[in-house]
Design an enzyme around this catalytic site. Structure first.
Site, short mmCIF file in Angstrom:
data_model
loop_
_atom_site.label_atom_id
_atom_site.label_comp_id
_atom_site.label_asym_id
_atom_site.label_seq_id
_atom_site.Cartn_x
_atom_site.Cartn_y
_atom_site.Cartn_z
N ASP A 179 50.57 31.66 52.18
CA ASP A 179 50.33 31.55 50.75
C ASP A 179 49.64 30.21 50.49
OD1 ASP A 179 51.32 32.87 48.04
OD2 ASP A 179 51.55 30.71 47.82
N ASN A 187 43.96 26.94 39.93
CA ASN A 187 43.21 27.71 38.94
C ASN A 187 43.17 27.00 37.60
OD1 ASN A 187 42.14 29.97 40.20
ND2 ASN A 187 43.99 31.20 39.93
N HIS A 192 39.10 30.00 37.26
CA HIS A 192 39.28 31.19 38.10
C HIS A 192 38.11 31.45 39.04
CE1 HIS A 192 43.14 32.56 36.54
NE2 HIS A 192 42.73 32.15 35.35
N ASP A 196 38.64 32.00 42.99
CA ASP A 196 38.13 33.09 43.84
C ASP A 196 37.40 32.54 45.05
OD1 ASP A 196 39.18 35.00 42.18
OD2 ASP A 196 37.28 35.52 41.21
N GLU A 223 46.88 35.22 46.16
CA GLU A 223 46.53 34.18 47.12
C GLU A 223 47.35 34.28 48.41
OE1 GLU A 223 49.78 32.37 44.50
OE2 GLU A 223 48.17 33.85 44.35
#
Length: 337
Positions: A179, A187, A192, A196, A223
């Site tokens: 993770d 973020n 965002h 990504d 994630e």
């Protein structure tokens, strides 16, 4: 005797199956400028070669001694690894009943001998292109669009297959779950689109770290990622996990709101066990998830691992004092108790 496989190329691979060398030479002359070609002289050789070569199309003679073309086609369609390979029968027979029999067995087309080169080339080209399109759609169905890794659906199917396969010899299977640390904060800080890009870059790092052809890397959700390592014991899985951490660190992605580092890091959990009859794939996921939770609760940016035994009804149990035997390893720093 079947031909050695041609070197790898981007051209389609066509396999010719015929007990007459002269027929093979004629068909090869028609196709060799556009395709790689391999051949087999009998039905059993055809099945053995097809499993190795994985051709894009098979041109299959009907009348052969021993196992005839109909029997070969039926066997191909019953093999999960070959069932999608298109089969074109090549035959001197003109009987519509034989043609119907071949099509009912799963053949996609019929070509009569002597072959007419323009017609053969056109039919082969059409069916090879259709197979490529089907293969592309199949890959899209099991691929995560953002990262290019396998998606969760493919991960779950792979775990089912591998647990059953490895159970035959009670071999090791390890699952690594990771993770991205403080990803919500990332973020919030960078937006965002940057999030990504971060996920995609971590996925690329994962691909560089997990290199065996038998291994699978997948985006599990958000994630979070999972790696399936067939045949890998705990030590091997820990080595892979350490390389994942190193590759992510080398990305050098700034993370001003991380609680553990100035750059993006990952927390990792590992679950290793020998696969046995009746073992449930979810056991590895659950145990790896529990180890990931420990890594995060104990400070993040670290690896936590366990060897577990299969419990009943289907829930893994740690083998002994896993925390004492397999201490948390802080990525890039030192081992801690």
């Amino acid at each position: 005797m079947g031909q050695a496989l041609p070197p790898l190329s981007r051209r389609g691979l066509v396999m010719i199956v015929d007990d007459e060398i002269a027929n093979i030479e004629i068909i090869n002359a028609v196709l060799e400028d556009e395709y790689d070609v391999c051949f087999a002289l009998s039905g059993q050789e055809a099945l053995d070669l097809a499993r190795t070569a994985q051709p894009d199309l098979i041109l299959l003679d009907v009348l052969m001694p021993g196992m005839d073309g109909f029997a070969v086609c039926a066997a191909l369609k019953q093999d999960a690894t070959l069932t999608d390979v298109p089969v074109i029968f090549t035959t001197g027979l003109g009987d519509s009943e034989d043609e119907m029999r071949g099509l009912s067995l799963g053949a996609i087309d019929y070509v009569t001998k002597p072959v007419q080169p323009p017609i053969l080339r056109a039919r082969v080209a059409n069916h090879v292109e259709l197979k490529r399109l089907r293969d592309q759609l199949a890959r899209m169905a099991v691929t995560d669009a953002l990262t290019g890794l396998s998606n969760r659906r493919h991960l779950e199917r792979t775990l089912e297959v591998e647990t059953a396969r490895l159970a035959r010899q009670q071999e090791w299977l390890s699952v690594v779950m990771l993770d991205i640390d403080f990803f919500k904060q990332f973020n919030d800080a960078y937006g965002h689109p940057a999030g990504d890009r971060c996920i995609a870059m971590v996925a690329a790092a994962l691909t560089r770290a997990v290199r065996r052809a038998t291994d699978l890397s997948a985006r599990y959700g958000g994630e979070e990622f999972v790696c399936v390592l067939p045949g890998a014991d705990l030590a091997t899985a820990q080595s892979v996990a350490a390389e994942i951490g190193r590759q992510v660190r080398q990305l050098g992605i700034p993370h001003a709101r991380s609680g553990v580092d100035a750059f993006v890091t990952v927390s990792i959990g590992i679950a290793s066990a020998r696969s046995v009859a009746g073992a449930k794939p979810q056991e590895w996921i659950d145990m790896a998830d529990a180890q990931l939770y420990r890594s995060k609760s104990e400070g993040r940016n670290r690896i936590t691992a366990t060897v577990f035994e299969h419990g009943l009804p289907g829930h893994g149990q740690p083998a002994g004092n896993d925390r004492a035997a397999y201490p948390t390893a802080q990525l890039g720093l030192r081992a801690t108790g």
